[in-house]
Scaffold this motif. Structure first.
Motif, mmCIF file in Angstrom:
data_model
loop_
_atom_site.group_PDB
_atom_site.id
_atom_site.type_symbol
_atom_site.label_atom_id
_atom_site.label_comp_id
_atom_site.label_asym_id
_atom_site.label_seq_id
_atom_site.Cartn_x
_atom_site.Cartn_y
_atom_site.Cartn_z
ATOM 1 N N ALA A 136 39.499 44.544 35.735
ATOM 2 C CA ALA A 136 38.625 44.686 34.568
ATOM 3 C C ALA A 136 39.293 45.427 33.417
ATOM 4 C CB ALA A 136 37.335 45.402 34.958
ATOM 5 N N THR A 137 40.339 46.226 33.698
ATOM 6 C CA THR A 137 40.983 47.008 32.644
ATOM 7 C C THR A 137 42.499 46.878 32.744
ATOM 8 O OG1 THR A 137 41.226 49.067 33.904
ATOM 9 C CG2 THR A 137 39.101 48.690 32.803
ATOM 10 N N PHE A 138 43.155 47.124 31.628
ATOM 11 C CA PHE A 138 44.612 47.058 31.616
ATOM 12 C C PHE A 138 45.227 48.273 32.301
ATOM 13 C CE2 PHE A 138 43.330 44.154 28.293
ATOM 14 C CZ PHE A 138 44.135 43.052 28.571
ATOM 15 N N ASP A 139 44.514 49.385 32.345
ATOM 16 C CA ASP A 139 45.007 50.543 33.091
ATOM 17 C C ASP A 139 45.168 50.189 34.565
ATOM 18 O OD1 ASP A 139 45.164 52.169 30.890
ATOM 19 O OD2 ASP A 139 43.215 53.116 31.188
ATOM 20 N N VAL A 140 44.172 49.487 35.130
ATOM 21 C CA VAL A 140 44.265 49.091 36.537
ATOM 22 C C VAL A 140 45.368 48.053 36.714
ATOM 23 C CG1 VAL A 140 43.033 48.031 38.468
ATOM 24 C CG2 VAL A 140 41.851 49.644 36.966
ATOM 25 N N MET A 141 45.521 47.164 35.751
ATOM 26 C CA MET A 141 46.609 46.187 35.821
ATOM 27 C C MET A 141 47.955 46.888 35.934
ATOM 28 S SD MET A 141 47.875 43.328 33.012
ATOM 29 C CE MET A 141 46.421 42.296 33.119
ATOM 30 N N MET A 142 48.164 47.905 35.085
ATOM 31 C CA MET A 142 49.440 48.606 35.091
ATOM 32 C C MET A 142 49.623 49.436 36.366
ATOM 33 S SD MET A 142 50.711 47.337 32.507
ATOM 34 C CE MET A 142 49.952 46.256 31.303
ATOM 35 N N THR A 143 48.525 49.879 36.956
ATOM 36 C CA THR A 143 48.616 50.576 38.246
ATOM 37 C C THR A 143 49.138 49.634 39.323
ATOM 38 O OG1 THR A 143 46.803 52.076 37.670
ATOM 39 C CG2 THR A 143 47.304 51.808 40.002
ATOM 40 N N PHE A 144 48.619 48.399 39.348
ATOM 41 C CA PHE A 144 49.111 47.396 40.293
ATOM 42 C C PHE A 144 50.600 47.146 40.082
ATOM 43 C CE2 PHE A 144 44.918 46.372 41.679
ATOM 44 C CZ PHE A 144 45.049 45.563 42.797
ATOM 45 N N VAL A 145 50.990 47.002 38.814
ATOM 46 C CA VAL A 145 52.393 46.716 38.498
ATOM 47 C C VAL A 145 53.276 47.879 38.918
ATOM 48 C CG1 VAL A 145 54.028 46.308 36.620
ATOM 49 C CG2 VAL A 145 51.808 45.143 36.618
ATOM 50 N N SER A 146 52.896 49.088 38.550
ATOM 51 C CA SER A 146 53.690 50.269 38.880
ATOM 52 C C SER A 146 53.882 50.422 40.383
ATOM 53 C CB SER A 146 53.022 51.526 38.305
ATOM 54 O OG SER A 146 53.770 52.680 38.601
ATOM 55 N N ALA A 147 52.859 50.035 41.151
ATOM 56 C CA ALA A 147 52.944 50.138 42.609
ATOM 57 C C ALA A 147 53.781 49.024 43.226
ATOM 58 C CB ALA A 147 51.537 50.110 43.205
ATOM 59 N N GLY A 148 54.224 48.063 42.416
ATOM 60 C CA GLY A 148 55.040 46.976 42.930
ATOM 61 C C GLY A 148 54.250 45.880 43.614
ATOM 62 N N LEU A 149 52.926 45.826 43.384
ATOM 63 C CA LEU A 149 52.087 44.851 44.062
ATOM 64 C C LEU A 149 52.063 43.504 43.352
ATOM 65 C CD1 LEU A 149 49.058 47.187 44.897
ATOM 66 C CD2 LEU A 149 50.942 46.510 46.405
ATOM 67 N N ALA A 150 52.355 43.491 42.059
ATOM 68 C CA ALA A 150 52.288 42.245 41.294
ATOM 69 C C ALA A 150 52.927 42.467 39.925
ATOM 70 C CB ALA A 150 50.836 41.791 41.135
#
Length: 297
Positions: A224-238
């Motif tokens: 729902a938010t770009f903050d969560v998107m970047m959390t996924f990216v930073s964690a290496g999940l996507a």
């Protein structure tokens, strides 16, 4: 009808549970039930059917739920207008924001408005697209920004600015070997994208770009938010696909943005307003938006 009656009604209508609504409102259940009875008596209609197992809206309740948010917003805006006048403002602009708009030009725009029209109060409302459109038509907002280009009748829409679509990836990803990343290689990896139900316009623009490719994207998660998107990216999940401004403003230190190979796709943010003669304050606001130019920041 009192202001609190409508607030209490909406809480119960959204929760469909009196105890949860009372907890949400930080009151006891008894005064909540009493307030709903008072509202029903005043309106002369039953709003809820309540049993030991469930609470549901009547037809009258559903009709009130459709209109109550607009009434509450209008009351809130009237109260804020009085406060603004007391604080020295002589006008206001109500600006609605929807669809995960790219923020590249917004801070500079608001700063210029405050510098050139300090007597005009600017209020921002983050709302779903449907609420922005109905609010513009009902004169609850003066202007809005969205990434959706299908807005229906009664709304004037024009491009406000563009932002380059980039790939957000973890700091140690193999695709960092590319200075400009081929989109077909991006599509070989799981993606995290904006939720179409929340970021409707942004999601549609991304979907149009991806549909031009032969490969079906691997969607790991919609967020729902770009903050969560970047959390996924930073964690290496996507990997993420977002505007350059969203990636640059990320608070995640482990995220790197890379442009796409070839001609960079652009994401467009649109200005929306009611199809009517704008006020002087709104006309000046539109002129400032147009002066920013469409290019990416």
């Amino acid at each position: 009808m009192e202001f609190r009656h409508l607030r209490y009604f909406l809480a119960v209508a959204e929760e469909l549970h009196f105890a949860r609504a009372a907890e949400r409102l930080h009151i006891e259940q008894s005064p909540l039930s009493r307030a709903i009875r008072e509202l029903e008596e005043e309106l002369g209609a039953q709003l809820f059917v309540r049993t030991s197992r469930s609470t549901r809206l009547t037809l009258a309740g559903k009709l009130l739920m459709e209109n109550a948010p607009r009434v509450l917003l209008a009351l809130d805006q009237a109260r804020e207008s009085v406060k603004a006048a007391a604080n020295g403002f002589h006008g206001r602009l109500r600006v609605a924001l929807s669809d995960g708009i790219t923020p590249s030009r917004l801070p500079a725009l608001l700063a210029r408005c405050r510098e050139e029209d300090p007597e005009i109060e600017i209020r921002l409302f983050e709302v779903p697209l449907a609420q922005q459109l109905s609010g513009l038509r009902d004169d609850l907002y003066d202007v809005g920004f969205s990434m959706a280009d299908e807005v229906g009748d009664g709304i004037i829409i024009e491009p406000a600015w563009e932002d380059e679509l980039m790939v957000a990836m973890p700091a140690r990803h193999e695709l960092l070997a590319h200075k400009r990343v081929p989109l077909d290689e991006v599509l070989q990896h799981p993606l995290v994208l904006g939720d179409p139900a929340v970021c409707e316009g942004h999601a549609k623009q991304i979907d149009r770009i991806l549909r031009k490719q032969d490969r079906e994207p691997l969607i790991e998660q919609y967020v729902a938010t770009f903050d969560v998107m970047m959390t996924f990216v930073s964690a290496g999940l996507a990997l993420g696909l977002a505007g350059a401004a969203h990636i640059a403003s990320s608070r995640e230190p482990g995220v790197v943005g890379r442009p796409l190979a070839g001609k960079s796709p652009m994401l467009t943010t649109y200005l929306l307003r009611r199809d009517a003669e704008p006020s002087q304050a709104l006309a000046r606001f539109i002129e400032r938006v147009e002066a920013l130019g469409p290019g990416d920041a």
